[in-house]
Enzyme design. Structure first.
Site, PDB file in Angstrom:
ATOM      1  N   LYS B  61       0.918  -1.263  -0.064  1.00 45.27           N
ATOM      2  CA  LYS B  61      -0.093  -0.038   0.114  1.00 45.27           C
ATOM      3  C   LYS B  61       0.813   1.201  -0.057  1.00 45.27           C
ATOM      4  O   LYS B  61       1.883   1.341   0.683  1.00 45.27           O
ATOM      5  CB  LYS B  61      -0.870  -0.122   1.277  1.00 45.27           C
ATOM      6  CG  LYS B  61      -2.009   0.729   1.608  1.00 45.27           C
ATOM      7  CD  LYS B  61      -2.883   0.698   2.574  1.00 45.27           C
ATOM      8  CE  LYS B  61      -3.981   1.805   2.903  1.00 45.27           C
ATOM      9  NZ  LYS B  61      -4.706   1.370   3.998  1.00 45.27           N
ATOM     10  N   SER B 136      -9.618   1.353   2.973  1.00 46.66           N
ATOM     11  CA  SER B 136      -8.614   2.345   2.072  1.00 46.66           C
ATOM     12  C   SER B 136      -7.539   1.328   1.301  1.00 46.66           C
ATOM     13  O   SER B 136      -7.013   1.843   0.555  1.00 46.66           O
ATOM     14  CB  SER B 136      -8.002   3.401   2.949  1.00 46.66           C
ATOM     15  OG  SER B 136      -7.214   2.641   3.872  1.00 46.66           O
ATOM     16  N   SER B 160      -9.593  -1.309   7.233  1.00 52.16           N
ATOM     17  CA  SER B 160      -9.099  -0.801   5.819  1.00 52.16           C
ATOM     18  C   SER B 160      -8.356  -2.063   5.078  1.00 52.16           C
ATOM     19  O   SER B 160      -8.143  -1.989   3.743  1.00 52.16           O
ATOM     20  CB  SER B 160      -8.124   0.241   5.941  1.00 52.16           C
ATOM     21  OG  SER B 160      -8.853   1.484   5.887  1.00 52.16           O
TER      22      SER B 160
END
Ligand SMILES: [Zn+2]
Lengths: 486, 473
Positions: B61, B136, B160
């Protein structure tokens, strides 16, 4: 009648090898800007502070030396505000649960009296960086574009903040308290105490009470005081300013002021309502700090004898006057030197006279410490022996002492080399006086006419002719004999 | 210990003769344009270390730092920020032989549930590219789901990792707080953030955990002696396991009937395997969203203060320092991030601290004690990972609707618990996640039970989450 109420907030940089929360070196004074930095202390995204062990040890030592109760659990908090020298946008401090509370110091105010000043709390925090305003004379964040530079070398150096209770009643006492705290921190080796280099900084709170009507002024905070002298001066100035306002029936504004070097006054820094809300909250990156009983015991063992105890001991064991003890103890090295010397000679007052008088003067002239000088205890032992045996005069002794400090030679060797033995041969003295009487018959007449003070002229003449080696007492008696006889 | 399934699944996947890295790089260049999962793809270091994951490419990420890579956090503020150091997890994976080849899209600073709050635009759900991938860690989920990468790292602050894993039909695991170092993870809410793997099977997740878990001297919130925690084989067995379903979860009016159906289908399958499932009550679960949106923005308001343009990142100079900071942040940060910074600044202000932040901490402690009590009687807490299936891109505009999507995932973050999302029976051809949460440090038990649920899930094929046909060529 007005009564002053003063409290101090002292920030002391800890002499740790590394910064508080990263492994950058902490002793960066004089280093090139932004060289002692890393991702952590420059606030790069994703970095996390980790509390260094030495920071804990030195702050616990400080707390114990200031007679505080160390909390078993203390916590870190964030103090949030924007400033260019604060890379994370917050300072890590201990707001809700400080490291230690309820301490005190005994401040010697003279004549053997001590003031008991309570310490409210001691907590750990990190230093901010330095903002350098190029070409600007005052500190303002509104500098022109490119006018302000930031150096982050200092950022993250561990500090302890020491907050006293408002127990201080005069500006002089404030300075003494400040000095006393510096001495303690230096003694235990946690802080250099160097105010000029910013290792020790002081903020003071002052308010004044009118004892007639019990009315109290608002509290004024004076920030950024960077010398012991200015602590006293700034508070003197504030006392006058506040009492004048009270006499005039004007309101004393609750505000933060700063000592202005140029005008030798304090000036407004910000008013109460301009103060920012720091939005303190628990620092989630650092677990609570747990100080166990056994750890405390361990640290206690590392504590040396503290200045106050030592002064008492010097007065008691060596029968020194308080002034001598205070001067000797104010310098840890010097007091150690004193004790070493006294161990051999057992003549504390004489040793103290040499150390607190001639030695300190010479060291100050040469800007060095006793450890940096060439002087060793044996020099003083030897010197006292030479004086006892009347081998040298006191004025020669002073000259020799200065050479010991500079060159480290044994006094007896210097005496030997330079032939400085005291002249106690009366014939030599007599001839010197006869010569002087011949050179200055007017002085002889004056003496014989009853002006006995002229005797010192003849003693001086002898000293000059013998290059100070004559015993002034002997010279005096011989001169008297000759002047009265003939 | 088992041989890595990760390798076995790769062998099945790579029918070509290409080396792994080139195989995935080729897939990324072919499909990423449509999915928008990656923010950056790079040549990996060819001489990989020897280790259990030797030669296996992975993605991280874009809020996890790797020296030399850009770490934008999906924000205009850091779009040109190149990391001067590597996160502990990246170092550990590198030493285990894995090679980082790309960074994945995310909601700006991990604030969001759809990746629509990214300066790179939304990542698309590989099962239906009109839909969101979740967030996310949406880029990581989409990349793994479409078979563009064998596994990816995500971060989980309120769900997330698990929510996008659920919406994209893969496995997402959030470890116990303190098991994985956060050093090098751009902080959103430090007391809640945790890094974890997104993968196509529980065994893959375990293989990654074995490498990344463990105390780190650079993160004081990591806990000691837990590396061995993962030195066990999975023991997928449901018989006699006691699972609790909080009735507050089933009573939530926002729960989509199709998701409820998928959830109850899995409950039925678990019972058939001998699992015991009871409905219980955890009253404070009703307050988790409120508590979360007090605590997380408060921490974020402080964590994001460093982005003010003085040292790095986007910068817009003005007449004074504070003005420059204001303009820099106004232009460099997106709407949702600014909303949360304002919210957090407000709740931490001295006038409201006691009314909000302090009270939220109290409820957080109550939740802790209710869950501890629950785990005295039950092995796990189960619920749907997300109350809905993936919405269409742009469909939801009210931030509150997104906030409520986290309702089932937040409790694990507030209490620091291990929690995993396993693909269950899909609804209308869209994936649905089944979430298992266990007591703190019982991560291995959560993974084992996850593997057992995975084994009976109608969604998986040959023990691996399938790649949607569209990308399976
Ligand atoms: Zn550093």
């Amino acid at each position: 009648m007005f009564k002053t109420v003063i409290g101090l907030e002292i920030h002391a940089q800890l002499s740790t090898p590394t910064k508080a929360f990263c492994s950058c070196p902490a002793d960066t004074f004089g280093d090139t800007e932004n060289t002692a930095i890393c991702p952590v202390c420059t606030g790069q995204p994703g970095t996390i502070p980790v509390l260094g062990e030495e920071t804990v040890r030195l702050s616990v030592m400080s707390a114990l030396a200031l007679n505080c109760q160390v909390s078993e659990i203390s916590c870190f908090d964030r103090k949030n505000y924007f400033y260019p020298d604060l890379p994370k946008g917050y300072q890590i401090t201990q707001y809700f649960r400080p490291l230690a509370r309820n301490g005190f110091i005994e401040v010697r105010v003279g004549n053997g009296r001590k003031s008991h000043i309570r310490i409210n709390r001691i907590h750990i925090e990190e230093d901010a960086g330095k903002t350098i305003h190029e070409g600007a004379s005052s500190i303002s964040a509104s500098g022109k574009q490119g006018g302000t530079l930031v150096d982050l070398n200092r950022c993250g150096i561990p500090l302890v903040e020491i907050v006293t209770e408002p127990d201080i009643t005069s500006s002089r006492e404030a300075r003494l308290a400040m000095e006393s705290i510096r001495d303690i921190l230096r003694y235990i080796g946690v802080c250099t105490g160097d105010m000029e280099k910013g290792a020790l900084r002081c903020d003071a709170n002052i308010s004044v009470i009118n004892t007639r009507n019990g009315q109290s002024s608002n509290r004024v905070e004076v920030k950024n005081i960077n010398s012991f002298r200015f602590v006293e001066k700034a508070l003197d100035y504030e006392y006058k300013r506040i009492t004048q306002a009270m006499k005039d029936g004007k309101e004393v504004v609750k505000e933060t002021r700063t000592w202005d070097l140029a005008s030798k006054t304090t000036i407004t820094m910000r008013k109460k309502e301009e103060e920012s809300d720091y939005r303190y909250f628990p620092e989630p990156d650092l677990p609570p700090l747990r100080i166990t009983g056994s750890y405390l015991e361990e640290v206690k063992k590392m504590l040396p004898e503290l200045p106050d105890e030592k002064i008492d001991r010097f007065m008691r064991d060596y029968a020194l006057p308080e002034h001598d003890a205070v001067v000797l103890v104010s310098d840890k090295e010097l007091s150690g030197f004193f004790e070493e010397t006294v161990k051999v000679t057992q003549r504390p007052k004489e040793v103290s006279n040499w150390l607190t008088g001639d030695l300190l003067r010479i060291l100050k002239e040469r800007d060095m410490t006793v450890g940096q000088s060439e002087l060793v205890p044996d020099h003083i032992v030897d010197l006292l022996r030479l004086l006892d045996s009347r081998t040298i005069s006191i004025s020669v002794a002073k000259e020799i002492f200065s050479e010991c400090v500079r060159l480290g030679k044994m006094p007896s060797n210097i005496v030997e080399e330079k032939g400085l033995q005291q002249v106690d041969d009366e014939e030599e003295i007599e001839s010197a006086i006869r010569q002087a009487m011949k050179d200055n018959p007017k002085a002889v007449d004056q003496y014989r006419a009853g002006k006995k003070a002229v005797l010192s002229y003849f003693i001086g003449a002898v000293m000059r002719r013998t290059k100070g080696r004559a015993d002034p007492a002997v010279a005096g008696s011989v001169a008297r004999r000759l002047l009265e006889d003939d | 210990m088992d041989k890595s399934v990760l390798k076995k699944s790769l062998e099945e996947l790579t029918r070509s003769e290409l080396p792994l890295e080139s195989f995935y790089r080729e897939r990324i260049s072919r499909f990423n344009g449509e999915i928008n999962a990656f923010t950056e793809v790079r040549e990996a270091n060819t001489d990989c270390h020897e280790g259990p994951l030797k030669g296996i490419p992975f993605a991280a990420k874009d809020n996890i730092h790797s020296r030399g890579f850009r770490t934008s956090c999906g924000s205009r503020m850091l779009k040109k920020y190149y990391s001067p150091y590597s996160a502990t997890v990246i170092d550990r994976l590198g030493r285990a032989g894995a090679c980082l080849i790309g960074k994945t899209n995310m909601d700006e600073f991990a604030m969001g549930s759809s990746t629509e709050n990214s300066c790179y635009g939304a990542s698309r759900n590989p099962w239906d590219t009109r839909r969101i991938s979740g967030g996310s860690s949406g880029g990581s989920a989409a990349a793994v789901s479409a078979g563009l990468i064998p596994f990816a790292l995500g971060s989980d602050t309120g769900g997330s990792i698990r929510q996008p894993a659920a919406l994209c039909g893969i496995v997402g695991f959030k470890p116990s707080y303190g098991l994985v170092s956060r050093y090098g993870l751009t902080a959103f809410a430090s007391s809640l953030d945790q890094i974890g793997p997104l993968s196509r099977s529980v065994k893959d997740a375990l293989d990654v955990m074995r490498v990344i878990a463990g105390r780190d001297p650079k993160d004081a919130t990591t806990v000691g002696a837990e590396r061995e925690l993962f030195d066990h084989n999975l023991e997928p067995d449901l018989s006699g396991k006691k699972l609790a379903v909080p009735k507050e979860v089933l009573e939530y009016e926002g729960l989509d009937g199709r998701v409820y159906g998928s959830f109850m289908d899995m409950i039925e399958r678990i019972r058939q395997e001998g699992g015991i499932v009871d409905e219980v009550s955890v009253p404070s679960i009703k307050h988790v969203v409120a508590v979360y949106y007090l605590i997380a923005p408060a921490e974020a308001s402080s964590n994001l203060a460093r982005y003010e343009g003085t040292r790095y990142g986007f910068s817009e100079l003005s007449s004074s320092y504070l003005r420059s900071v204001g303009i820099t942040r106004d232009m460099g940060l997106g709407e949702e991030v600014k909303r949360r910074i304002l919210l957090g600044t407000f709740t931490l202000s001295s006038a409201y601290y006691d009314a909000y932040y302090s009270k939220a901490l109290k409820v957080r402690r109550i939740l802790d004690s209710e869950l501890s009590a629950l785990f005295g009687d039950y092995d796990f807490l189960v619920n749907p990972t997300c109350p809905v299936i993936a919405p269409k891109v742009g469909e939801i505009t009210d931030p509150l609707v997104f906030y409520l999507m986290d309702i089932y995932t937040i409790a694990a973050n507030l209490s620091g618990l291990p929690s995993i999302s396993i693909p269950a029976q899909p609804a209308d051809n869209m994936p649905v996640g089944f979430q298992i949460t266990g007591p703190r440090m019982k991560d291995m038990d959560v993974l084992s039970t996850g593997a057992a649920v995975e084994a009976i899930s109608p969604f998986l094929k040959d023990g691996i989450a399938p790649i949607p046909e569209r990308w399976d060529e």
